[in-house]
Design a protein around this motif. Structure first.
Motif, short mmCIF file in Angstrom:
data_model
loop_
_atom_site.label_atom_id
_atom_site.label_comp_id
_atom_site.label_asym_id
_atom_site.label_seq_id
_atom_site.Cartn_x
_atom_site.Cartn_y
_atom_site.Cartn_z
N ALA A 37 0.81 -1.22 0.00
CA ALA A 37 0.00 0.00 0.00
C ALA A 37 0.84 1.27 0.00
CB ALA A 37 -0.94 -0.01 1.20
N LEU A 40 2.15 2.02 -3.46
CA LEU A 40 1.11 2.53 -4.37
C LEU A 40 0.71 3.95 -4.00
CD1 LEU A 40 -1.00 -0.73 -4.58
CD2 LEU A 40 0.26 0.33 -6.46
N ARG A 41 0.73 4.27 -2.71
CA ARG A 41 0.43 5.63 -2.29
C ARG A 41 1.49 6.61 -2.76
NH1 ARG A 41 3.72 7.89 1.32
NH2 ARG A 41 3.39 6.23 2.85
N ASP A 44 0.91 7.28 -6.35
CA ASP A 44 -0.26 8.16 -6.49
C ASP A 44 0.13 9.61 -6.22
OD1 ASP A 44 -3.30 8.37 -6.65
OD2 ASP A 44 -2.92 9.28 -4.70
N ASP A 92 -6.17 -1.97 -4.86
CA ASP A 92 -5.92 -0.62 -5.35
C ASP A 92 -6.82 -0.34 -6.54
OD1 ASP A 92 -3.98 1.78 -5.12
OD2 ASP A 92 -4.06 1.35 -7.26
N THR A 367 -3.94 4.63 2.86
CA THR A 367 -4.82 3.88 1.97
C THR A 367 -6.24 4.43 1.95
OG1 THR A 367 -3.53 1.86 2.27
CG2 THR A 367 -5.79 1.61 1.49
N LYS A 370 -6.69 7.71 0.00
CA LYS A 370 -6.57 7.44 -1.44
C LYS A 370 -7.81 6.72 -1.95
CE LYS A 370 -3.56 5.13 -4.81
NZ LYS A 370 -4.64 4.47 -5.54
#
Length: 604
Positions: A37, A40-41, A44, A92, A367, A370
């Motif tokens: 996570a 991926l954050r 982003d 995600d 998370t 987002k």
């Protein structure tokens, strides 16, 4: 590829398959994997495409499930595709949306193309080619009949493309673009056609990828555009016949709108999972947060809503195969109701988390913040909220007639709701622009009450379940009467009609929930798993119907003295059990990667 066999409900094959896929992605807490996570954050925040996560989905063979079996792929059942997308979405949404766009780009070929076109595209998609769907334009949005991009026949065969498509997912990264183009200067419903443009075969300089748009959510996705300037595509690029573009798009949307529900189910699971974990760990006033009445209720309400939307989606995804002629109704209802409910669920879980829901790093790797941003786009995909409600409004007369006559496709409905019945092969030729007979799911509610009354009389259903179901039947009867009285207007549709369509989706959801419980209750409740507790005495369906009734009669006291608090309180044990055992929040056993071991063991 081995033909999948549908297992009994307690070992539901699509859930087993999707759960196995989730486990192959690895434990979400592993820092060395692309779905971690925090990683991926960070992507982003940098508005960077999640290349590694998307590549991992390719490696595991997900693109093959975008290709129907008749075209050489693994897609036999839309249940499989929907559940696979669901497990990716719970990890995600940016990755899920970026990857599944290939299915959206290819679906017009599956629906309106030739067998040769399907086979050629199927081979490319299965091997990892990315396809985008160029429908919308900067000046016209979802008004497809105002599109200005043209496809002009050229000497020797083929078409010249001129114009721009904008806010297109994967417009820049795609290998092929399915383009809706004006082929008749007069436009109109027969003035547009679909062409599959292969970028590698278009002359250099004849197309330009437009800069990515900055978005509030899914910041790392390739939301861009493409402009054509004299790009020539061969005659074989035409999907179907000239003038069939709008019809093919509308038929294709009936599938894609249903698949969009997977994004919301996955997001809802993740939001509830984060909140449940917080509720179990955080202490307030000397107690666990989860044990405080208001917090307890917030979680069980969200759980009941999620189970209801799962039931609705199960019937819809199986209905793609068994109630195909009615998909213009069911897909619009699902596309409106499931994302809308998920938005409300996520918002409620944000309030449960308080300030932590706004933290971009310190809590749950950011998370939740987002997730909340990302999910807002789902309601816009494939026709926004108003577009889908309007699609229902346009069919009010047929829906009301079918309900009043009790008209149902009994065989198709039973197959859609009975989870140990294997669905037949999907036939796209059966998709209709409007349903001629109504909606079997909504029309089944009166007969479902007959069955429920018999079960209650035999002691196999609780009186409280019967009470809330009868309340919903009365509301459904009134709703359909008002639908029958509605006078259609092509312009200036009154606000009351949209409210009526909203109520219709809730009534239809109640009917779907009852069908799922009635058709599967004995098989699942006889199981020994903890999930079976949801089915005994109609626990989950009573909770789901209670929540639907509250939405239909907001701010009013329950009828006949019924109180939904008791049934919602009974949901907490299975909710906690599914959380702690690493299962999807679901009506059926659905083991995820978290079930394979502790986060510490997996991350070590």
């Amino acid at each position: 590829m081995t033909e999948p066999q549908l297992a009994p409900p307690r070992r539901y094959a699509p859930y087993d398959r999707a759960g196995g896929f989730d486990r192959s992605l690895g434990h979400p807490a592993r820092r060395d994997l692309p779905f971690f996570a925090a990683r991926l954050r960070e992507l982003d925040a940098a508005e960077a495409f999640p290349t590694d996560a998307v590549a991992r989905l390719d490696e595991l063979g997900l693109p093959a499930y975008y290709v129907p079996a008749r075209h050489g792929g693994a897609l036999d059942s839309y249940e499989d595709l929907l559940q696979l997308v669901r497990v990716v979405a719970r990890r995600d949404l940016t990755v899920a949306i970026a990857h599944t766009k290939t299915y959206l780009g290819a679906v017009s070929t599956w629906v309106g193309g030739t067998a040769e076109q399907g086979g050629e595209l199927g081979a490319r998609v299965a091997s990892g080619a990315v396809v985008s769907w160029g429908l919308t334009e900067r000046a016209h949005g979802s008004d497809l009949l105002s599109g200005e991009l043209t496809a002009t026949p050229v000497e020797g065969g083929g078409y010249r493309l001129d114009g721009e498509k904008w806010l297109i997912n994967n417009a820049t990264r795609s290998d092929l673009v399915c383009v809706l183009a004006r082929t008749s200067p007069a436009g109109g419903t027969r003035g547009y056609s679909l062409l599959l443009a292969d970028k590698s075969c278009i002359g250099q300089g004849s197309y330009t990828c437009l800069p990515a748009a900055r978005t509030h959510g899914i910041r790392g996705a390739d939301i861009s555009g493409i402009a054509f300037d004299g790009a020539v595509v061969p005659a074989s690029a035409l999907i179907g016949e000239e003038g069939e573009g709008i019809e093919t798009v509308l038929r294709s949307l009936q599938i894609t709108r249903t698949i969009c529900a997977a994004l919301s189910l996955g997001a809802g699971d993740r939001a509830l999972r984060i909140a449940t974990g917080f509720g179990l760990e955080h202490r307030l006033y000397g107690k666990r947060l989860i044990d405080l009445p208001q917090a307890h209720r917030a979680l069980t309400e969200a759980y009941a809503d999620l189970l209801a939307m799962e039931a609705v989606t199960l019937v819809a995804s199986r209905g793609v195969h068994t109630l195909t002629e009615e998909m213009s109704v069911s897909s619009a209802a699902v596309k409106y109701l499931v994302p809308t409910t998920a938005d409300e669920l996520i918002s409620a879980m944000g309030q449960f988390l308080g300030a932590r829901s706004f933290l971009s790093e310190e809590f749950a790797h950011g998370t939740f913040a987002k997730l909340e941003r990302d999910h807002r786009i789902v309601g816009i995909f494939d026709g926004n909220t108003l577009v889908n409600l309007n699609a229902l409004i346009n069919q009010f007369a047929a829906l009301a007639r079918g309900y009043r006559a009790g008209r149902t496709d009994a065989e198709g409905l039973a197959a859609a709701a009975t989870l140990d019945v294997r669905t037949p092969a999907f036939d796209p030729a059966r998709l209709l622009l409007t349903s001629r007979t109504g909606n079997s799911v909504a029309a089944s509610l009166p007969q479902s009450l007959v069955e429920l009354r018999e079960l209650a009389g035999e002691g196999e259903a609780s009186e409280s379940l019967l009470t809330v179901a009868e309340q919903l039947l009365r509301i459904s009867d009134t709703t359909h009467e008002e639908m029958a009285a509605h006078r259609p207007s092509p312009r200036d549709v009154p606000a009351a009609a949209f409210d009526l369509a909203h109520r219709y989706t809730l009534c239809s959801a109640a009917a779907a929930c009852l069908q799922v419980w009635l058709r599967n209750r004995t098989t699942v409740a006889a199981d020994t798993t903890a999930t079976a507790a949801l089915w005994r005495d109609g626990l989950w369906v009573e909770a789901a119907l209670t929540r639907l009734a509250e939405r239909l009669t907001p701010g009013t006291l329950p009828e006949d003295g019924a109180d939904g608090s008791a049934v919602l309180d009974r949901l907490m044990p299975p909710l906690v059990d599914q959380y702690e055992s690493g299962q999807m929040f679901s009506l059926l056993p659905f083991p995820l990667a978290e079930a394979s071991g502790s986060a510490a063991q997996e991350a070590s």
